[in-house]
Design an enzyme around this catalytic site. Structure first.
Site, mmCIF file in Angstrom:
data_model
loop_
_atom_site.group_PDB
_atom_site.id
_atom_site.type_symbol
_atom_site.label_atom_id
_atom_site.label_comp_id
_atom_site.label_asym_id
_atom_site.label_seq_id
_atom_site.Cartn_x
_atom_site.Cartn_y
_atom_site.Cartn_z
ATOM 1 N N LEU A 28 0.839 -1.203 0.000
ATOM 2 C CA LEU A 28 0.000 0.000 0.000
ATOM 3 C C LEU A 28 0.873 1.253 0.000
ATOM 4 O O LEU A 28 1.935 1.287 0.636
ATOM 5 C CB LEU A 28 -0.910 -0.006 1.235
ATOM 6 C CG LEU A 28 -1.887 -1.194 1.303
ATOM 7 C CD1 LEU A 28 -2.652 -1.178 2.616
ATOM 8 C CD2 LEU A 28 -2.850 -1.176 0.119
ATOM 9 N N ASN A 46 -1.592 -5.096 10.625
ATOM 10 C CA ASN A 46 -1.178 -6.169 9.727
ATOM 11 C C ASN A 46 -0.626 -7.306 10.575
ATOM 12 O O ASN A 46 -0.125 -7.081 11.673
ATOM 13 C CB ASN A 46 -0.074 -5.667 8.786
ATOM 14 C CG ASN A 46 0.393 -6.757 7.826
ATOM 15 O OD1 ASN A 46 -0.425 -7.477 7.237
ATOM 16 N ND2 ASN A 46 1.704 -6.911 7.677
ATOM 17 N N HIS A 70 2.154 -10.407 10.511
ATOM 18 C CA HIS A 70 3.341 -10.844 9.777
ATOM 19 C C HIS A 70 3.878 -12.124 10.429
ATOM 20 O O HIS A 70 4.039 -12.171 11.651
ATOM 21 C CB HIS A 70 4.405 -9.732 9.812
ATOM 22 C CG HIS A 70 5.614 -10.084 9.022
ATOM 23 N ND1 HIS A 70 5.619 -10.078 7.641
ATOM 24 C CD2 HIS A 70 6.849 -10.477 9.401
ATOM 25 C CE1 HIS A 70 6.813 -10.442 7.212
ATOM 26 N NE2 HIS A 70 7.581 -10.682 8.256
ATOM 27 N N GLU A 72 6.580 2.340 5.669
ATOM 28 C CA GLU A 72 7.647 1.355 5.456
ATOM 29 C C GLU A 72 7.105 -0.044 5.746
ATOM 30 O O GLU A 72 6.492 -0.273 6.799
ATOM 31 C CB GLU A 72 8.826 1.674 6.387
ATOM 32 C CG GLU A 72 10.082 0.910 6.030
ATOM 33 C CD GLU A 72 11.178 1.090 7.072
ATOM 34 O OE1 GLU A 72 11.962 0.166 7.266
ATOM 35 O OE2 GLU A 72 11.215 2.168 7.709
HETATM 36 C C1 GRF Z 1 -0.352 -15.487 7.147
HETATM 37 O O1 GRF Z 1 0.756 -16.271 7.450
HETATM 38 C C2 GRF Z 1 -0.070 -14.046 7.429
HETATM 39 O O2 GRF Z 1 0.767 -13.847 8.519
HETATM 40 C C3 GRF Z 1 0.626 -13.618 6.173
HETATM 41 O O3 GRF Z 1 -0.050 -14.273 5.147
HETATM 42 C C4 GRF Z 1 -0.648 -15.475 5.652
HETATM 43 C C5 GRF Z 1 -2.106 -15.393 5.363
HETATM 44 O O4 GRF Z 1 -2.794 -16.551 5.748
HETATM 45 N N1 GRF Z 1 0.642 -12.177 6.076
HETATM 46 P P1 GRF Z 1 -4.366 -16.558 5.841
HETATM 47 O O5 GRF Z 1 -4.903 -16.069 4.485
HETATM 48 O O6 GRF Z 1 -4.761 -15.648 6.955
HETATM 49 O O7 GRF Z 1 -4.729 -17.977 6.098
#
Ligand code: GRF
Length: 205
Positions: free
Chosen positions: A96, A110, A112, A146
């Site tokens: 984004l 988000n 991660h 970032e």
């Molecule tokens: C997850 O591991 C999340 O941390 C990453 O992408 C994956 C998405 O998995 N950003 P889901 O679509 O929520 O099952």
């Protein structure tokens, strides 16, 4: 206090989205999942959201070609049209721009799959194994311009085992993700965490 209206943005299977939907079913949860948006029309998570009776929208980035700005304006318009208060990125595979990020500053999270600030970006499980780290995990953070760099809201970890593969590690980290994302959203919706909002000029407002 009325529940915060949350949009979850996905690109794929949506297991984190599902964890948020499940958590939000509790009567004392301070947020409701009011909208699920996918940039991919075929994302399996969309089907799941519809089964749960949640409003879904597709903003297909491919229809906008190179015009990332128009794609983001369409995303933003959908969020505004549904009176969304907070946004959760959950496996949303588009970067984004600062414009959208700043519009939702302090209101967008988000998840991660790594212990940030370690292993920003993609293929985190493979990189964790290659680096030989003893612990690996997941992080929920505020979204800032970032990538994968915003203030951390929730984080948890597991021990890496001798025989771990990318898949076994991913599975255990995913359990953490499903636990910490609902917790982080609750903290944000209850106003227990926050960041200073920046205006479009990058200054505090
Ligand atoms: C997850 O591991 C999340 O941390 C990453 O992408 C994956 C998405 O998995 N950003 P889901 O679509 O929520 O099952």
């Amino acid at each position: 206090m009325s529940k915060k209206r949350v949009a979850v943005l996905i690109s794929g299977r949506g297991s984190n989205m599902t964890a948020l939907i499940e958590a939000a079913k509790a009567s004392d949860y301070p947020a409701e999942i009011a909208l699920v948006i996918s940039n991919r029309p075929e994302a399996p998570g969309l089907t799941r959201a519809r089964e749960e009776g949640i409003t879904t929208a597709v903003v297909d980035h491919k229809l906008f070609g190179e015009d990332g700005e128009a794609f983001e304006r369409a995303l933003d318009a959908a969020l505004v049209a549904h009176r969304i208060d907070l946004v959760c990125l959950a496996g949303f595979m588009r970067l984004l721009s600062p414009w959208l990020v700043q519009r939702w500053s302090g209101k967008m999270l988000n998840i991660h799959p790594a212990l940030l600030p370690q292993f920003k970006g993609l293929h985190t499980h493979r990189r964790a194994l290659e680096a030989g780290v003893k612990r690996h995990g997941a992080t929920v953070h505020f979204v800032v311009p970032e990538v994968d760099a915003g203030p951390i809201v929730e984080q948890d970890s597991i021990a890496v085992r001798g025989g771990d593969t990318e898949d076994t590690l991913a599975a255990r980290v995913l359990e953490i993700e499903h636990r910490i994302y609902p917790r982080a959203l609750r903290a944000l919706a209850e106003g227990r965490v926050g960041i200073a909002s920046l205006g479009e000029d990058g200054r505090k407002r």
